[in-house]
Scaffold this active site. Structure first.
Site, PDB file in Angstrom:
ATOM      1  N   LYS A   1      34.666  17.533  13.504  1.00  0.00           N
ATOM      2  CA  LYS A   1      34.906  16.197  13.972  1.00  0.00           C
ATOM      3  C   LYS A   1      34.285  16.202  15.580  1.00  0.00           C
ATOM      4  O   LYS A   1      35.125  16.688  16.509  1.00  0.00           O
ATOM      5  CB  LYS A   1      36.270  15.862  13.933  1.00  0.00           C
TER       6      LYS A   1
ATOM      7  N   GLU B   1      42.820  25.318  22.523  1.00  0.00           N
ATOM      8  CA  GLU B   1      42.231  25.748  23.689  1.00  0.00           C
ATOM      9  C   GLU B   1      42.298  24.526  24.464  1.00  0.00           C
ATOM     10  O   GLU B   1      41.736  23.410  24.236  1.00  0.00           O
ATOM     11  CB  GLU B   1      40.886  25.923  23.477  1.00  0.00           C
TER      12      GLU B   1
ATOM     13  N   CYS C   1      37.825  22.897  31.241  1.00  0.00           N
ATOM     14  CA  CYS C   1      39.266  23.086  30.943  1.00  0.00           C
ATOM     15  C   CYS C   1      39.772  24.116  32.172  1.00  0.00           C
ATOM     16  O   CYS C   1      40.938  23.952  32.512  1.00  0.00           O
ATOM     17  CB  CYS C   1      39.595  23.580  29.825  1.00  0.00           C
TER      18      CYS C   1
ATOM     19  N   GLU D   1      46.430  17.532  35.308  1.00  0.00           N
ATOM     20  CA  GLU D   1      44.897  17.888  35.162  1.00  0.00           C
ATOM     21  C   GLU D   1      44.259  16.433  35.458  1.00  0.00           C
ATOM     22  O   GLU D   1      44.374  15.306  34.813  1.00  0.00           O
ATOM     23  CB  GLU D   1      44.636  18.270  33.856  1.00  0.00           C
TER      24      GLU D   1
HETATM   25  P1  NAI Z   1      41.462  14.530  23.611  1.00  0.00           P
HETATM   26  O1  NAI Z   1      42.264  15.510  23.548  1.00  0.00           O
HETATM   27  O2  NAI Z   1      42.054  13.150  23.136  1.00  0.00           O
HETATM   28  O3  NAI Z   1      40.174  14.409  22.803  1.00  0.00           O
HETATM   29  C1  NAI Z   1      39.515  15.817  22.296  1.00  0.00           C
HETATM   30  C2  NAI Z   1      39.253  15.684  20.653  1.00  0.00           C
HETATM   31  O4  NAI Z   1      40.779  15.416  20.040  1.00  0.00           O
HETATM   32  C3  NAI Z   1      38.382  14.687  20.567  1.00  0.00           C
HETATM   33  O5  NAI Z   1      37.551  14.771  19.505  1.00  0.00           O
HETATM   34  C4  NAI Z   1      39.170  13.424  20.103  1.00  0.00           C
HETATM   35  O6  NAI Z   1      38.583  12.434  19.130  1.00  0.00           O
HETATM   36  C5  NAI Z   1      40.283  14.212  19.265  1.00  0.00           C
HETATM   37  N1  NAI Z   1      41.582  13.607  19.052  1.00  0.00           N
HETATM   38  C6  NAI Z   1      42.012  12.696  19.896  1.00  0.00           C
HETATM   39  N2  NAI Z   1      43.228  12.222  19.380  1.00  0.00           N
HETATM   40  C7  NAI Z   1      43.675  12.911  18.334  1.00  0.00           C
HETATM   41  C8  NAI Z   1      44.811  12.956  17.473  1.00  0.00           C
HETATM   42  N3  NAI Z   1      45.724  12.199  17.504  1.00  0.00           N
HETATM   43  N4  NAI Z   1      44.615  13.951  16.336  1.00  0.00           N
HETATM   44  C9  NAI Z   1      43.524  14.674  16.187  1.00  0.00           C
HETATM   45  N5  NAI Z   1      42.291  14.542  17.014  1.00  0.00           N
HETATM   46  C10 NAI Z   1      42.384  13.658  17.923  1.00  0.00           C
HETATM   47  O7  NAI Z   1      40.915  14.378  25.055  1.00  0.00           O
HETATM   48  P2  NAI Z   1      40.083  13.023  25.705  1.00  0.00           P
HETATM   49  O8  NAI Z   1      41.164  11.791  25.472  1.00  0.00           O
HETATM   50  O9  NAI Z   1      38.727  12.930  25.474  1.00  0.00           O
HETATM   51  O10 NAI Z   1      40.499  13.263  27.113  1.00  0.00           O
HETATM   52  C11 NAI Z   1      41.761  13.064  27.918  1.00  0.00           C
HETATM   53  C12 NAI Z   1      42.091  14.283  28.730  1.00  0.00           C
HETATM   54  O11 NAI Z   1      42.170  15.562  28.253  1.00  0.00           O
HETATM   55  C13 NAI Z   1      41.044  14.738  29.850  1.00  0.00           C
HETATM   56  O12 NAI Z   1      40.970  13.760  31.264  1.00  0.00           O
HETATM   57  C14 NAI Z   1      41.151  16.138  30.373  1.00  0.00           C
HETATM   58  O13 NAI Z   1      42.322  16.230  31.442  1.00  0.00           O
HETATM   59  C15 NAI Z   1      41.704  16.497  28.848  1.00  0.00           C
HETATM   60  N6  NAI Z   1      40.577  17.278  28.101  1.00  0.00           N
HETATM   61  C16 NAI Z   1      40.406  18.779  28.254  1.00  0.00           C
HETATM   62  C17 NAI Z   1      39.725  19.224  27.448  1.00  0.00           C
HETATM   63  C18 NAI Z   1      39.399  20.697  27.435  1.00  0.00           C
HETATM   64  O14 NAI Z   1      38.273  21.493  27.317  1.00  0.00           O
HETATM   65  N7  NAI Z   1      40.487  21.362  27.256  1.00  0.00           N
HETATM   66  C19 NAI Z   1      38.373  18.619  26.986  1.00  0.00           C
HETATM   67  C20 NAI Z   1      38.602  17.390  26.836  1.00  0.00           C
HETATM   68  C21 NAI Z   1      39.646  16.747  27.532  1.00  0.00           C
END
Ligand code: NAI
Ligand code: MG
Length: 497
Positions: free
Chosen positions: A190, A265, A299, A400
């Site tokens: 996804k 991760e 990240c 973050e």
């Molecule tokens: P997110 O963690 O919500 O999204 C990442 C993935 O998880 C996306 O594919 C999203 O659709 C999916 N997702 C969201 N809610 C879910 C759920 N309940 N169950 C399963 N999958 C789910 O991150 P988002 O909202 O894009 O960004 C928010 C913050 O997260 C950023 O500001 C940053 O601080 C952090 N982040 C960290 C990343 C990393 O590389 N470690 C990457 C993206 C965001």
């Protein structure tokens, strides 16, 4: 579903037609018929409409992945899986500029950066191709009375649910499907709703490479619906997740139903420590790009910049000047060094932290506000920002931000900086800049983080493990350990007397 009017095509993949999802080798609309828009964050323009998968589509994809796992794919020889990965690598190489441009359009990163990931992306696929023919169990001597032979087999874990973020769609997709194909797993991936295009194009290339139907499925959709359904699905054996720690916590809860395996991760608040004895000419751009690269949407960004007090003012000012010298703009412009943030939501988040930083008493030396001049107003641009006078207890030193924001913090001695660098709930990356080998060794061991970069930042290689300590998650990507995460160990006993 309306087609998007487009007089001059910006990219061959963007033909104005809604993008479909790949399930069981077929390109399908969502069962609900719904679509969502993905936009170019540099301009706010809609790039494409994309099928919006939800629980029903995830069901279909998981069933297809299970059938494929139980089918001929389970008998594919290591050699066949290797040549599939090598074919995919060749196709990715042939189409690399196109894929890089798609990443840039969909999530904003400068084209110099997305094109620059070429070696890493191809290296990963070819590394996993090598791993496919390197999987082996062990023959183990046992002490049972009587005669028993004992050995282990390594078997693919099964159907993998891969959930990826938007900050590097191409490499994130490869990082999930590479080890799956190497080990003989099947995948339902996804993509992030902010940047689904490159994963879909990569899925086309998987088909072209000859990946059998159902082995790689891609279901775009929202996290709360498609993502949550995948994480909870009882037909999924493992979830490989990259994203925020908050979503990581939800994934663990969702996984409890069938106790599926989970690797996470997650994010960080990584320390980058600059000693006065460092090569400061190297440390200034090094510490700057440790955060400004990809607009801070990495990240392991080195966002807590600890600087030895005697050089603090000068060094912070130099990093701020370096930040000001970087060209902010549309990622498609080859001169751009810092692109937009990925979305209006991320813009709100980051500008929110800029306000919090000022309220907390931090002093902006550069940046500090959204850019709105001319065309910038259409996109989500935040310039490289350096906050000075940051204290450890400020929110901008603890949370973050995921934007181009450095919190510069002074320190006095090595013991103190070790304690303070580790005073975070995260532990993903870390950096240090010094010419003193003893200090380098001491910190390399003392920092509680999955990676320590000394006189560099963000060095990555497909053979070198990457992952978190503490709330930055568990499991490793890259390296032999990554492949192990997609394998089960079976012990076999044979009585021979
Ligand atoms: P997110 O963690 O919500 O999204 C990442 C993935 O998880 C996306 O594919 C999203 O659709 C999916 N997702 C969201 N809610 C879910 C759920 N309940 N169950 C399963 N999958 C789910 O991150 P988002 O909202 O894009 O960004 C928010 C913050 O997260 C950023 O500001 C940053 O601080 C952090 N982040 C960290 C990343 C990393 O590389 N470690 C990457 C993206 C965001
Ligand atoms: Mg987008």
């Amino acid at each position: 579903m309306n087609e998007i009017n487009r007089s001059s095509p910006v990219h061959p993949f963007l033909d104005g037609k809604p993008k479909r999802m790949l399930i069981d080798g077929k390109w399908l609309e969502a069962a609900s018929g719904k679509t969502f828009e993905t936009i170019n964050p540099a301009t706010g323009e809609v790039l494409a409409r994309v099928a919006e998968g939800d629980a029903e589509d995830v069901d279909r994809a998981v069933e297809a992945a299970r059938r494929a796992f139980n089918g001929p794919w389970s008998r594919a020889k290591p050699f066949e899986r290797q040549s599939l990965l090598l074919k995919l690598a060749d196709l990715v190489e042939r189409h690399f500029d196109e894929l890089a441009a798609l990443d840039t359009l969909d999530m904003g990163a400068p084209i110099s950066r997305t094109r620059g990931s070429r070696l890493r992306a191809l290296g990963m696929l070819r590394y996993y191709a090598g791993q496919a023919v390197s999987i082996h169990g062990e023959t183990i001597e046992n002490s049972l009375p009587g005669e028993y032979a004992s050995f282990t087999l390594k078997e693919p874990v099964g159907v993998v649910g891969a959930i990826i973020p938007w900050n590097g769609p191409l490499t994130a997709t490869i990082w999930k499907i590479g080890p799956a194909l190497a080990t003989g797993c099947t995948v339902v991936l996804k993509p992030a709703e902010e940047a689904p295009l490159t994963p879909l194009r990569l899925a086309e290339l998987c088909q072209e490479a000859g990946v059998p139907p159902g082995v790689v499925n891609v279901v775009p959709g929202y996290g709360e619906t498609a993502g949550a359904a995948l994480a909870a699905h009882r037909g999924v054996d493992k979830v490989a997740f990259t994203g925020s720690h908050l979503t990581g916590q939800k994934i663990i809860q969702a996984s409890a139903g069938n106790l599926k395996r989970v690797s996470l991760e997650l994010g960080g608040k990584s320390p980058d420590v600059v000693f006065a004895d460092a090569d400061l000419d190297a440390a200034v751009p090094g510490a700057g790009m440790a955060v400004f690269a990809n607009s801070g949407q990495i990240c392991s960004a080195g966002t807590r910049l600890f600087v030895e007090r005697k050089i603090y003012e000068e060094f912070a000012a130099r990093v701020a000047a370096y930040g000001k010298s970087l060209r902010v703009g549309d990622g498609l412009d080859p001169n751009t060094q810092v692109g937009p943030l990925v979305s209006a939501e991320q813009l709100d988040r980051v500008t929110g932290y800029l306000a919090i930083g000022r309220q907390e008493g931090a002093r902006p030396l550069s940046g500090g506000e959204r850019l709105t001049e001319g065309d910038m107003a259409r996109g989500y641009f935040v310039p490289p920002t350096v906050f000075a006078d940051v204290r450890d207890d400020m929110r901008i030193a603890q949370e973050e931000i995921f934007g181009p924001v450095i919190s510069a913090i002074p320190f006095d001695d090595i013991e103190e900086v070790i304690t303070r660098a580790n005073a975070t709930s995260f532990g993903l990356g870390s950096g240090l800049w010094t010419r003193d080998v003893s200090k380098a060794h001491k910190l390399a061991r003392a920092i509680r983080a999955g990676s320590v970069w000394i006189n560099c930042y963000q060095a990555m290689d497909p053979a070198v493990p990457f992952g978190g300590y503490k709330m930055s998650g568990y499991g490793r990507e890259s390296g032999k350990q990554h492949v192990e995460e997609y394998l089960n160990v079976k012990s076999v006993w044979i009585r021979t007397d």
